[in-house]
Design a protein around this motif. Sequence first.
Motif, mmCIF file in Angstrom:
data_model
loop_
_atom_site.group_PDB
_atom_site.id
_atom_site.type_symbol
_atom_site.label_atom_id
_atom_site.label_comp_id
_atom_site.label_asym_id
_atom_site.label_seq_id
_atom_site.Cartn_x
_atom_site.Cartn_y
_atom_site.Cartn_z
ATOM 1 N N GLU A 245 0.827 -1.205 0.000
ATOM 2 C CA GLU A 245 0.000 0.000 0.000
ATOM 3 C C GLU A 245 0.866 1.262 0.000
ATOM 4 N N ASP B 280 -0.387 -4.833 3.156
ATOM 5 C CA ASP B 280 -0.670 -3.544 3.788
ATOM 6 C C ASP B 280 0.157 -3.562 5.063
ATOM 7 N N ASP C 167 -2.146 -1.550 8.912
ATOM 8 C CA ASP C 167 -3.565 -1.321 8.681
ATOM 9 C C ASP C 167 -4.196 -0.640 9.898
ATOM 10 N N GLY C 168 -4.993 0.371 9.611
ATOM 11 C CA GLY C 168 -5.657 1.108 10.707
ATOM 12 C C GLY C 168 -4.762 2.192 11.253
ATOM 13 N N SER C 169 -3.951 2.793 10.354
ATOM 14 C CA SER C 169 -2.898 3.681 10.871
ATOM 15 C C SER C 169 -3.433 4.936 11.560
ATOM 16 N N ASN D 8 -18.106 2.389 9.472
ATOM 17 C CA ASN D 8 -18.012 3.812 9.796
ATOM 18 C C ASN D 8 -19.347 4.455 9.422
ATOM 19 N N TYR E 256 -16.758 -0.763 16.117
ATOM 20 C CA TYR E 256 -15.875 -0.332 15.022
ATOM 21 C C TYR E 256 -14.618 0.260 15.626
ATOM 22 N N GLY F 6 -11.801 1.118 13.684
ATOM 23 C CA GLY F 6 -10.993 1.893 12.741
ATOM 24 C C GLY F 6 -9.811 1.092 12.227
ATOM 25 N N LEU G 145 -9.327 -2.432 10.241
ATOM 26 C CA LEU G 145 -9.998 -3.537 9.545
ATOM 27 C C LEU G 145 -9.605 -4.901 10.118
ATOM 28 N N TYR H 202 -18.652 -6.959 8.849
ATOM 29 C CA TYR H 202 -17.887 -5.721 8.657
ATOM 30 C C TYR H 202 -18.253 -5.184 7.290
ATOM 31 N N TYR I 96 -17.329 -1.949 4.551
ATOM 32 C CA TYR I 96 -16.872 -0.661 4.024
ATOM 33 C C TYR I 96 -17.471 -0.577 2.630
ATOM 34 N N LYS J 15 -13.353 2.245 -0.238
ATOM 35 C CA LYS J 15 -12.055 2.747 0.221
ATOM 36 C C LYS J 15 -10.954 1.686 0.203
ATOM 37 N N GLU K 251 -5.813 -5.915 0.901
ATOM 38 C CA GLU K 251 -6.712 -5.820 2.059
ATOM 39 C C GLU K 251 -7.883 -6.808 1.885
#
Length: 335
Positions: free
Chosen positions: A93, A115, A118-120, A210, A243, A245, A247, A261, A263, A273, A279
Motif C-alpha cells: 500500500e 498492507d 492497517d488502521g494507521s 463507519n 468499530y 478503525g 480492519l 464488517y 466498508y 475505500k 486488504e
Amino acid sequence: MAQQTLTLERFISLNQPAFPGGASVLTGLLSQIGLVGKYLAHDLRRAALLDMLGTTGTTNVQGETVKKLDEIANETFVRLLQQNGQVCALASEEMEQPIILPRSGAQGAYMVLFDPLDGSSNTDVNMPLGSIFSIVMKQRPDEVLSESDLVRKGTEQVAAGYLLFGASTMLVFTTGQGVHGFTLDPESGDYLLSHKAITIPARGKVYAANEGNYHKWPGGTQKYFDYLKVKDKATGRPYSGRYSGCLVADVHRILLGGGIYLYPGELDKPEGKLRLLYEANPLAWVVERAGGRASTGTMRILDVEAKQLHQRVPLIIGSMDDVLEAETFIQGRRM
Ligand code: AHM
Ligand code: MG
C-alpha cells in the motif's frame, strides 16, 4: 490451565505438506512474516517514547497522509522479505510500484502483497493495528516479472493472513487448509498455536462500519443499517455496533465471534475505500476458509477481476448469513 506449546514452525511441518514448494518454504515465508510482526510489535510498544508517532509530512500513492509508523512498517516488511530467498516480488500500500527482486540473486517463486500497517489512524492513540498479506506464485520459473504479474485474482492466492497488534500479537493465516491463529509468546519469542481451525459462526450480533458515512451511502445500504437497529428478538436485533478503525481488528473479532464488517461503496465513490489486492482479497480468503463470506455487495470478492495494483473495492465480510442478508438489501432485492 494447560499452556499451548505448538510452535508455528512445528505446526506447519506437521500440517501443511501440500503447500506449493513444500512445508519448508511455507515455514520460511510465514516465519519471516512472523519476524516482521515481532519487530513491529516492538516498535509499536515504544513508538510514543521514540518520536515515532505522527506523520512524515508526505502522502502515499492513494493520496493519504503517511504516518511515520506506516513508513517504518513498510521498510521492515521490505527488508525482511527481500532477505528471505523465497520471494521474487513485493507490493505494498505504501509503494506506488512493486519491488521486483533481481533474477541473478536467489529469486524465489513467491510474490507478497501487503498492507504494512492497517488502521494507521490508530497509531497515535494506542489502539489496535494490523498488517495484511497475500501470497501468490510466479506463473513460470523463467518469467521476467512486471507490475501486471502481481495483479491477480483472489482465487490465485496460495497463502494469506494478517498480523494483529492488540493486547497480544497474533498471526492468523490460511493456505486453503483451515484458518489457524498463533499468539506471540513474549517470554519465548515463539508464535504458539492458540486458535486451531477457526470457524466463523453462521450469524453474529455485531456490525462494524463507519456509520459517519451513512448519508454518502446508496439507499439499499442505508436500509440494511436501519434494519440492523430495529428491535426484533426473533432475529437477534438490534445488533451491537463495534468499530475500531482497524480492519484487521474488526474482522478478527467477527472471525471469532460472528457478525459483519462493511466498508461499502458510496454514491460518489462506488469503488469504496479498501484495496482489493492486499486488504480485501487476503481477508476474504481467510474468512471464506473459516466458513464465512466476502462480497462487494454484488459479487464474491475473490472473483473480482484485478486490473490495477492499488484498485479499491467495496467490502462486506463476515458471517455467511449476515453477508447474504446485507447483499439482499444492497442489491435492492429487499426493502
Ligand atoms: P489504512 O490501511 O490506510 O489504515 O486504511 C484502511 C482502514 C481500515 O483499517 C479501516 O477499517 C478503515 O480504513 C477506516 O477508515 P475510516 O477512517 O474511513 O472509517
Ligand atoms: Mg489498511
